[in-house]
Motif scaffolding. Sequence first.
Motif, PDB file in Angstrom:
ATOM      1  N   SER A  71      -9.811  -6.593   0.008  1.00  0.00           N
ATOM      2  CA  SER A  71      -8.609  -5.793  -0.193  1.00  0.00           C
ATOM      3  C   SER A  71      -9.020  -4.371  -0.517  1.00  0.00           C
ATOM      4  CB  SER A  71      -7.721  -6.369  -1.304  1.00  0.00           C
ATOM      5  OG  SER A  71      -8.396  -6.398  -2.543  1.00  0.00           O
ATOM      6  N   SER A  76       0.819  -1.216   0.000  1.00  0.00           N
ATOM      7  CA  SER A  76       0.000   0.000   0.000  1.00  0.00           C
ATOM      8  C   SER A  76       0.851   1.263   0.000  1.00  0.00           C
ATOM      9  CB  SER A  76      -0.919   0.014   1.232  1.00  0.00           C
ATOM     10  OG  SER A  76      -0.194   0.342   2.408  1.00  0.00           O
ATOM     11  N   GLY A 117      -3.647  -2.647   0.079  1.00  0.00           N
ATOM     12  CA  GLY A 117      -2.770  -2.628  -1.091  1.00  0.00           C
ATOM     13  C   GLY A 117      -3.151  -3.718  -2.074  1.00  0.00           C
ATOM     14  N   ARG A 118      -2.187  -4.150  -2.853  1.00  0.00           N
ATOM     15  CA  ARG A 118      -2.454  -5.172  -3.859  1.00  0.00           C
ATOM     16  C   ARG A 118      -2.709  -6.523  -3.193  1.00  0.00           C
ATOM     17  NH1 ARG A 118       1.615  -6.694  -6.104  1.00  0.00           N
ATOM     18  NH2 ARG A 118       3.200  -5.671  -4.847  1.00  0.00           N
ATOM     19  N   ARG A 119      -3.590  -7.302  -3.782  1.00  0.00           N
ATOM     20  CA  ARG A 119      -3.877  -8.630  -3.237  1.00  0.00           C
ATOM     21  C   ARG A 119      -2.964  -9.661  -3.902  1.00  0.00           C
ATOM     22  NH1 ARG A 119      -7.499 -10.727  -0.043  1.00  0.00           N
ATOM     23  NH2 ARG A 119      -8.011 -12.945  -0.153  1.00  0.00           N
ATOM     24  N   ALA A 158      -7.447  -0.458  -1.690  1.00  0.00           N
ATOM     25  CA  ALA A 158      -6.321   0.307  -2.225  1.00  0.00           C
ATOM     26  C   ALA A 158      -6.765   1.740  -2.477  1.00  0.00           C
ATOM     27  CB  ALA A 158      -5.813  -0.323  -3.519  1.00  0.00           C
TER      28      ALA A 158
END
Length: 558
Positions: free
Chosen positions: A338, A274, A323-325, A340
Motif C-alpha cells: 500500500s 487516496s 491510500g489506506r489499507r 500513501a
Amino acid sequence: MTSVVTAGGISVTIRGAVVDEGETVLDRLVSDGVPGALASRNPHLWGPDAAPGAARRLGWLGLPEAARSLPARLSGPAGSARDAGLDRVVLIASGGAAVAAEAIGAAAGADLTVVDTTDPHEVTGALAGDPHRTLVVVAADGEDGDGYGLEVDALRRVFAGAFRDAGLAGADLARRFVVVAPAGSAAERAAREAGHHLVEAEPDVDGRYGALDARALTAPALAGVDVAALLDQAAALAGTLRQPYDNPALALGAALGSSALAGRDKLVLADHGSGLAGFGAWAEQLVAGALGKDGRGLLPVVVEDVEAPGFDLTPDMRRVILGRRPDEPGPGREAGVSVAGPLGAQFLLWECAVAVAARVLGVDPFGEPDVHESAESIAALLRSEEGTAPTVVRRPPVLVEGAVEVHAREDALKGAATLAGVLEAVVEAAPDGGYLGVLAYLDARADAEAAGLRPLLAARAAKVRRRPVPVTFGWGPRHLHTTGQYHKGGPRNGAFLQVTGAVRTDLPVPGRPYSLGELQLAQAFGDLRVLRSLGRPAVRLHLRDRAEGLAQLADALS
C-alpha cells in the motif's frame, strides 16, 4: 511480517511474503549503488544498449526544481488569456502528458478539459463550450512533419476550424493556442510561424515520465492549479532518493521487481481513500510502457475499488492499494503493498520505483520498441491518393445480434451462435496465467458505461474459468500510447476484445483527406491488425447503436 518505509511525505507499507521476496533484491540494489546512481542520472543503470537513449531521458529527475520556472514562463499567455476572458482551458495531448494532466486537474477540482481521443462524439462535446472563452493548450509529442503527432495535429486542426467558424481570425485566432514544445523542434517552429503562444518544454524528458514537466503542467496551471505545491511535494521526496534505506522509491521498486521475478507479474491497483482520482490510470501507463517489452514486464490492472471483481490474491497477482489499507483478516490475505502520500510526491515515487524495477527485470525503461508497429499500421491505412479519403476494408460480421456486430475469425468463436456465447469464448481465449484486455474506441464521457465491461468480464471469467482472470480496460486511442507497449511487447499471454461504435456525426479534419471518424477507425483497425499478426486472440465488437449495444453487452454478461 510488515515493513513500513516513510520519508518525504510518502509511506510505503509492504506486508506478508512481499517483504521476504523483496529483501534480497533490495540488498542487491543497495550493494550495486543504485540509489546514488539513479539520483546522479547515470544512464548505464539499464545496461550498455539502453545507455544512449537513457542519457537523453533522465531530465525528469530534476523536474521538482527545474519546473519551478513554469509559472514565470506562463505569465505572458496567462495574462493575455485573462485579459481576453479566456477562462475555459482545453488540453490537446496524448500519452502520459494527457493522463497526468487529467489526474492533476481532477485532484485539484480544476475546470480542465483533456482531449486525447479521435472519437468524433467526444470531441464534439469538447467543442461545445463557448469558443470565445476557450484557450487551447497543445502538448506536442511528434518528431515527424510538423512535430505535433498524428492525433494532436488532427485535434489542433479541428479546434482551429471551430474557432474560424465562430468568427475568429488572424492574431485573435492564433492567440487562442498555447503550444508546449521543446526548443528547436518542428512543433516550436510551426508554432512561431503561426503566431501561437509558446512554452518551452524540457527536451530530455520522456513523456511517460513527464508528469511534472511543462507538457503535463501547463494546462492545469492555466486552469488555476497550484503547480508549485505539486513541485514542493515532489521535492520533499527527491531529497530521499540517494538514501540506501528509508527510501520509499527504492523499497517500492524492489517490491515491484521482485514480484515479477517471483511470477507475480499482474499488478492489481485499487484506490482506497487516496483522494487522487485518475492517478491509477497514470501509474498504469507508466508501469505498462516502461516494463512491458522483450517478453517481460508487469501488467497493471486498475480495478474500481478493493471490493471489485479481480482484486483477488492469487499466485500470479500482486495487489497494490493507493491510500489506506483495509482490514483484511485471514491467512495470506495480508500479502501486498500500500502506498500513501500527496500527488506530486506520488508521481516522482512511481517514476523512480519503475525505473528501479526496470533494472531488476533487465529492460530499458525508456524504449518503446513495439509502439511503432501500430503507428506504422495506422499510417498505412491512412495513405491514399492526394485529396482522397483513406480506404479501410470492412468485412461482413460473422454474427449480428441486435445492435452488436461480431467481427472475428470463425475459429476464434468456438462455434458461438449468440452474443453471450461470443463473450464466453473471448473469456476462454485468455491463456492460463494470462489476461484479457478490453480496448474501447468510444466516447469516454457519453459511453462511460463501457468501462463497466471490465468488472462484468472479470466476474464472468472467474465463473467460467473457475479462477480469477485479470481483465484490463483502456480507451482507444489513449491505450496506444499508454498500455499498448505492454500488449504488444510484454509476455505473449493476452487476449483482446476491441469495441468500436457507429459514428452519428463526424468531424472533418481541415487540411487532411480524412475525418476524425475515419482516423479513429484506422487506429482501431491498425491496432487490431498488429495484435493479430503477433498471434494474440482478438475479437472486435461493433456497436451499430452505442447505447443500445452497451446495454446488450451488459445484459449478456449479467
